[in-house]
Each structure stands twice: as C-alpha cells, then as structure tokens.
Design a protein around this motif. Structure first.
Motif, PDB file in Angstrom:
ATOM      1  N   ASN A   1      -2.394  -2.928  38.540  1.00  0.00           N
ATOM      2  CA  ASN A   1      -2.319  -2.287  39.740  1.00  0.00           C
ATOM      3  C   ASN A   1      -1.787  -3.136  40.883  1.00  0.00           C
ATOM      4  O   ASN A   1      -2.516  -3.803  41.386  1.00  0.00           O
ATOM      5  CB  ASN A   1      -3.494  -1.280  40.220  1.00  0.00           C
ATOM      6  N   GLN A   2      -0.567  -3.010  41.175  1.00  0.00           N
ATOM      7  CA  GLN A   2       0.028  -3.967  42.305  1.00  0.00           C
ATOM      8  C   GLN A   2       0.136  -3.183  43.713  1.00  0.00           C
ATOM      9  O   GLN A   2       0.619  -3.639  44.423  1.00  0.00           O
ATOM     10  CB  GLN A   2       1.529  -4.398  41.765  1.00  0.00           C
ATOM     11  N   ASP A   3      -0.352  -1.917  43.701  1.00  0.00           N
ATOM     12  CA  ASP A   3      -0.478  -1.158  44.864  1.00  0.00           C
ATOM     13  C   ASP A   3      -1.711  -1.464  45.608  1.00  0.00           C
ATOM     14  O   ASP A   3      -2.695  -2.028  44.799  1.00  0.00           O
ATOM     15  CB  ASP A   3      -0.299   0.310  44.580  1.00  0.00           C
ATOM     16  N   SER A   4      -2.071  -1.218  47.034  1.00  0.00           N
ATOM     17  CA  SER A   4      -3.291  -1.446  47.401  1.00  0.00           C
ATOM     18  C   SER A   4      -4.126  -0.122  47.311  1.00  0.00           C
ATOM     19  O   SER A   4      -5.292  -0.411  47.548  1.00  0.00           O
ATOM     20  CB  SER A   4      -3.175  -1.719  48.972  1.00  0.00           C
ATOM     21  N   ILE A   5      -3.613   0.783  46.786  1.00  0.00           N
ATOM     22  CA  ILE A   5      -4.355   2.122  46.601  1.00  0.00           C
ATOM     23  C   ILE A   5      -4.815   2.230  45.165  1.00  0.00           C
ATOM     24  O   ILE A   5      -4.041   1.610  44.373  1.00  0.00           O
ATOM     25  CB  ILE A   5      -3.648   3.444  46.871  1.00  0.00           C
ATOM     26  N   GLU A   6      -5.755   3.114  44.892  1.00  0.00           N
ATOM     27  CA  GLU A   6      -6.277   3.224  43.517  1.00  0.00           C
ATOM     28  C   GLU A   6      -5.431   3.971  42.709  1.00  0.00           C
ATOM     29  O   GLU A   6      -4.925   4.751  43.137  1.00  0.00           O
ATOM     30  CB  GLU A   6      -7.641   3.730  43.711  1.00  0.00           C
ATOM     31  N   HIS A   7      -5.283   3.887  41.583  1.00  0.00           N
ATOM     32  CA  HIS A   7      -4.410   4.492  40.555  1.00  0.00           C
ATOM     33  C   HIS A   7      -5.400   4.672  39.295  1.00  0.00           C
ATOM     34  O   HIS A   7      -6.614   4.224  39.300  1.00  0.00           O
ATOM     35  CB  HIS A   7      -3.106   3.903  40.108  1.00  0.00           C
ATOM     36  N   ASN A   8      -5.011   5.324  38.434  1.00  0.00           N
ATOM     37  CA  ASN A   8      -5.807   5.618  37.102  1.00  0.00           C
ATOM     38  C   ASN A   8      -4.719   6.184  36.063  1.00  0.00           C
ATOM     39  O   ASN A   8      -3.673   6.593  36.126  1.00  0.00           O
ATOM     40  CB  ASN A   8      -6.428   7.304  37.404  1.00  0.00           C
ATOM     41  N   PHE A   9      -5.208   5.847  34.715  1.00  0.00           N
ATOM     42  CA  PHE A   9      -4.498   5.961  33.634  1.00  0.00           C
ATOM     43  C   PHE A   9      -5.234   7.148  32.787  1.00  0.00           C
ATOM     44  O   PHE A   9      -6.432   6.737  32.421  1.00  0.00           O
ATOM     45  CB  PHE A   9      -4.357   4.646  32.620  1.00  0.00           C
ATOM     46  N   THR A  10      -4.726   8.262  32.585  1.00  0.00           N
ATOM     47  CA  THR A  10      -5.286   8.994  31.679  1.00  0.00           C
ATOM     48  C   THR A  10      -4.490   9.633  30.590  1.00  0.00           C
ATOM     49  O   THR A  10      -3.260   9.938  30.682  1.00  0.00           O
ATOM     50  CB  THR A  10      -5.553  10.479  32.671  1.00  0.00           C
ATOM     51  N   PHE A  11      -5.180   9.403  29.424  1.00  0.00           N
ATOM     52  CA  PHE A  11      -4.376   9.599  28.292  1.00  0.00           C
ATOM     53  C   PHE A  11      -5.616  10.695  27.431  1.00  0.00           C
ATOM     54  O   PHE A  11      -6.343  10.277  26.705  1.00  0.00           O
ATOM     55  CB  PHE A  11      -4.141   8.410  27.349  1.00  0.00           C
ATOM     56  N   ALA A  12      -5.385  11.918  27.638  1.00  0.00           N
ATOM     57  CA  ALA A  12      -6.491  12.575  27.314  1.00  0.00           C
ATOM     58  C   ALA A  12      -6.537  12.602  25.528  1.00  0.00           C
ATOM     59  O   ALA A  12      -7.779  12.684  25.125  1.00  0.00           O
ATOM     60  CB  ALA A  12      -6.338  14.235  27.714  1.00  0.00           C
ATOM     61  N   ALA A  13      -5.734  12.668  24.786  1.00  0.00           N
ATOM     62  CA  ALA A  13      -5.713  12.835  23.530  1.00  0.00           C
ATOM     63  C   ALA A  13      -6.463  11.629  22.866  1.00  0.00           C
ATOM     64  O   ALA A  13      -7.083  11.708  21.853  1.00  0.00           O
ATOM     65  CB  ALA A  13      -4.347  13.061  23.009  1.00  0.00           C
ATOM     66  N   GLY A  14      -6.406  10.369  23.487  1.00  0.00           N
ATOM     67  CA  GLY A  14      -7.008   9.164  23.331  1.00  0.00           C
ATOM     68  C   GLY A  14      -8.295   9.188  24.010  1.00  0.00           C
ATOM     69  O   GLY A  14      -9.026   8.026  23.982  1.00  0.00           O
ATOM     70  N   LYS A  15      -8.613  10.088  24.883  1.00  0.00           N
ATOM     71  CA  LYS A  15     -10.164   9.961  25.241  1.00  0.00           C
ATOM     72  C   LYS A  15     -10.058   8.826  26.457  1.00  0.00           C
ATOM     73  O   LYS A  15     -10.970   8.221  26.839  1.00  0.00           O
ATOM     74  CB  LYS A  15     -11.346  10.037  24.553  1.00  0.00           C
ATOM     75  N   ALA A  16      -8.940   8.280  26.998  1.00  0.00           N
ATOM     76  CA  ALA A  16      -8.633   7.343  28.124  1.00  0.00           C
ATOM     77  C   ALA A  16      -8.663   8.003  29.427  1.00  0.00           C
ATOM     78  O   ALA A  16      -7.896   9.090  29.504  1.00  0.00           O
ATOM     79  CB  ALA A  16      -7.610   6.529  27.538  1.00  0.00           C
ATOM     80  N   ASN A  17      -9.718   7.429  30.350  1.00  0.00           N
ATOM     81  CA  ASN A  17      -9.701   7.849  31.661  1.00  0.00           C
ATOM     82  C   ASN A  17      -9.935   6.699  32.387  1.00  0.00           C
ATOM     83  O   ASN A  17     -11.273   6.591  32.583  1.00  0.00           O
ATOM     84  CB  ASN A  17     -10.276   9.335  31.923  1.00  0.00           C
ATOM     85  N   GLN A  18      -9.048   5.822  32.791  1.00  0.00           N
ATOM     86  CA  GLN A  18      -9.396   4.702  33.506  1.00  0.00           C
ATOM     87  C   GLN A  18      -9.037   4.639  34.757  1.00  0.00           C
ATOM     88  O   GLN A  18      -7.817   4.474  35.101  1.00  0.00           O
ATOM     89  CB  GLN A  18      -8.902   3.582  32.723  1.00  0.00           C
ATOM     90  N   ASP A  19      -9.868   4.200  35.907  1.00  0.00           N
ATOM     91  CA  ASP A  19      -9.396   4.184  37.208  1.00  0.00           C
ATOM     92  C   ASP A  19      -9.219   2.738  37.388  1.00  0.00           C
ATOM     93  O   ASP A  19      -9.576   1.713  36.697  1.00  0.00           O
ATOM     94  CB  ASP A  19     -10.528   4.355  37.924  1.00  0.00           C
ATOM     95  N   VAL A  20      -8.284   2.052  38.305  1.00  0.00           N
ATOM     96  CA  VAL A  20      -7.835   0.954  38.705  1.00  0.00           C
ATOM     97  C   VAL A  20      -7.857   0.743  39.952  1.00  0.00           C
ATOM     98  O   VAL A  20      -6.904   1.395  40.643  1.00  0.00           O
ATOM     99  CB  VAL A  20      -6.403   0.408  37.863  1.00  0.00           C
ATOM    100  N   GLU A  21      -8.564  -0.054  40.613  1.00  0.00           N
ATOM    101  CA  GLU A  21      -8.721  -0.218  42.082  1.00  0.00           C
ATOM    102  C   GLU A  21      -7.394  -1.063  42.555  1.00  0.00           C
ATOM    103  O   GLU A  21      -6.544  -1.393  41.746  1.00  0.00           O
ATOM    104  CB  GLU A  21      -9.891  -1.262  42.383  1.00  0.00           C
ATOM    105  N   GLY A  22      -7.163  -0.935  43.704  1.00  0.00           N
ATOM    106  CA  GLY A  22      -6.105  -1.334  44.430  1.00  0.00           C
ATOM    107  C   GLY A  22      -5.923  -2.609  44.035  1.00  0.00           C
ATOM    108  O   GLY A  22      -6.898  -3.531  44.494  1.00  0.00           O
ATOM    109  N   ASN A  23      -4.700  -3.206  43.819  1.00  0.00           N
ATOM    110  CA  ASN A  23      -4.552  -4.645  43.475  1.00  0.00           C
ATOM    111  C   ASN A  23      -5.431  -5.606  42.351  1.00  0.00           C
ATOM    112  O   ASN A  23      -5.861  -6.494  42.511  1.00  0.00           O
ATOM    113  CB  ASN A  23      -4.436  -5.585  44.884  1.00  0.00           C
ATOM    114  N   GLU A  24      -5.738  -4.686  41.457  1.00  0.00           N
ATOM    115  CA  GLU A  24      -6.741  -5.335  40.226  1.00  0.00           C
ATOM    116  C   GLU A  24      -6.014  -4.605  39.054  1.00  0.00           C
ATOM    117  O   GLU A  24      -5.079  -4.007  39.100  1.00  0.00           O
ATOM    118  CB  GLU A  24      -8.086  -4.576  40.434  1.00  0.00           C
ATOM    119  N   ASP A  25      -6.509  -5.103  37.970  1.00  0.00           N
ATOM    120  CA  ASP A  25      -6.367  -4.467  36.818  1.00  0.00           C
ATOM    121  C   ASP A  25      -7.346  -4.369  36.024  1.00  0.00           C
ATOM    122  O   ASP A  25      -8.585  -4.661  36.136  1.00  0.00           O
ATOM    123  CB  ASP A  25      -5.276  -5.597  36.160  1.00  0.00           C
ATOM    124  N   ALA A  26      -7.105  -3.153  34.908  1.00  0.00           N
ATOM    125  CA  ALA A  26      -8.123  -3.043  34.162  1.00  0.00           C
ATOM    126  C   ALA A  26      -7.758  -2.785  32.772  1.00  0.00           C
ATOM    127  O   ALA A  26      -6.639  -2.473  32.521  1.00  0.00           O
ATOM    128  CB  ALA A  26      -9.053  -1.446  34.559  1.00  0.00           C
TER     129      ALA A  26
END
Ligand SMILES: [Cu+2]
Length: 137
Positions: free
Chosen positions: A82-107
């Motif tokens: 995440n190169q933004d300062s705001i939080e983003h998220n990766f959701t891929f329901a069929a893979g049961k993935a729902n991952q938040d990524v804080e601003g300027n961090e990675d996950a």
C-alpha cells in the motif's frame, strides 16, 4: 518503601522493553542467532516450496494489476503493498481472502485457487475503483 517502589517500576519497564523488542518492529539487525524459535516472516520472498508468490500494489486508490491467473488447487501468497496513506483491503471471496493493509504498509495473504472460473477481487473500502479479475483454470 520508596526504593522498593522504584525497583518494581524498573522491573516493569524491563518487561515492557522485552515485550516491545519481541514484537520486532522493523529493521533492527542485531545478530541474535540462537534466540529465534518462531519462524520469522521474512520480508524477503525466499520461502522455498510450493507457494506461488504474487504482488499487488495500491497507489492513488488504484491497483497496479487488475488481473491474475491462478491454477485451481494451487497455493498462493499475495503481497499487497500500500503506497497510499489511507487503508486499503484485498478481498477475494472465492479464496476466502479478506486482508486489510494499513496506509504505507504491506501485508501478505495466502489463499488457494478455487474451482475454475472467473472471479472478482477488490478493495472493500473502494470497490468501485479498486477491483480486478481473477481467472482460475
Ligand atoms: Cu482501497
């Protein structure tokens, strides 16, 4: 009395310092070789074995990649940067993935390729503009 209170506080501070050190916040590279009993989630993607590594970057409230091709039944580790300062998220329901990524961090998030088909992934906070397609064969 006064001395004893000071000692207790000193011990507490020591415990806190250990706890903070245990969280491993960042890039302190003291060469502690013997102590590591837990597998450190290395920032380098050197992990051997079956996992397929994928990369996805959020910048300007947009994904840099909008399509992925997966194999059904294969394991994947996706590193979301995440190169933004705001939080983003990766959701891929069929893979049961729902991952938040804080601003300027990675996950990192792991998932398996579901049954063959075409699926959506998106950021649940900005689903209108941060979305893409996952094709599983
Ligand atoms: Cu987002």
């Amino acid at each position: 009395m006064r001395r004893r209170g000071g000692l207790v506080i000193g011990v507490l501070v020591g415990v806190l310092a250990l706890a903070v050190a245990g969280c491993g916040g960042g890039n302190d590279d003291n060469g502690a070789s013997a102590a590591a009993t837990t597998a450190a989630p290395a920032t380098t993607a050197a992990g051997g074995g079956g996992d397929n590594e994928l990369q996805l970057t959020a910048q300007g409230t947009a994904w840099d990649t909008t399509s992925f091709d997966l194999k059904s039944g294969s394991s994947y580790t996706l590193e979301v940067t995440n190169q933004d300062s705001i939080e983003h998220n990766f959701t891929f329901a069929a893979g049961k993935a729902n991952q938040d990524v804080e601003g300027n961090e990675d996950a990192k998030v792991t998932f398996a390729g579901p049954a063959a088909g075409t699926y959506r992934f998106f950021c649940k906070y900005h689903p209108a503009v941060m979305k893409g397609t996952i094709t599983v064969t």
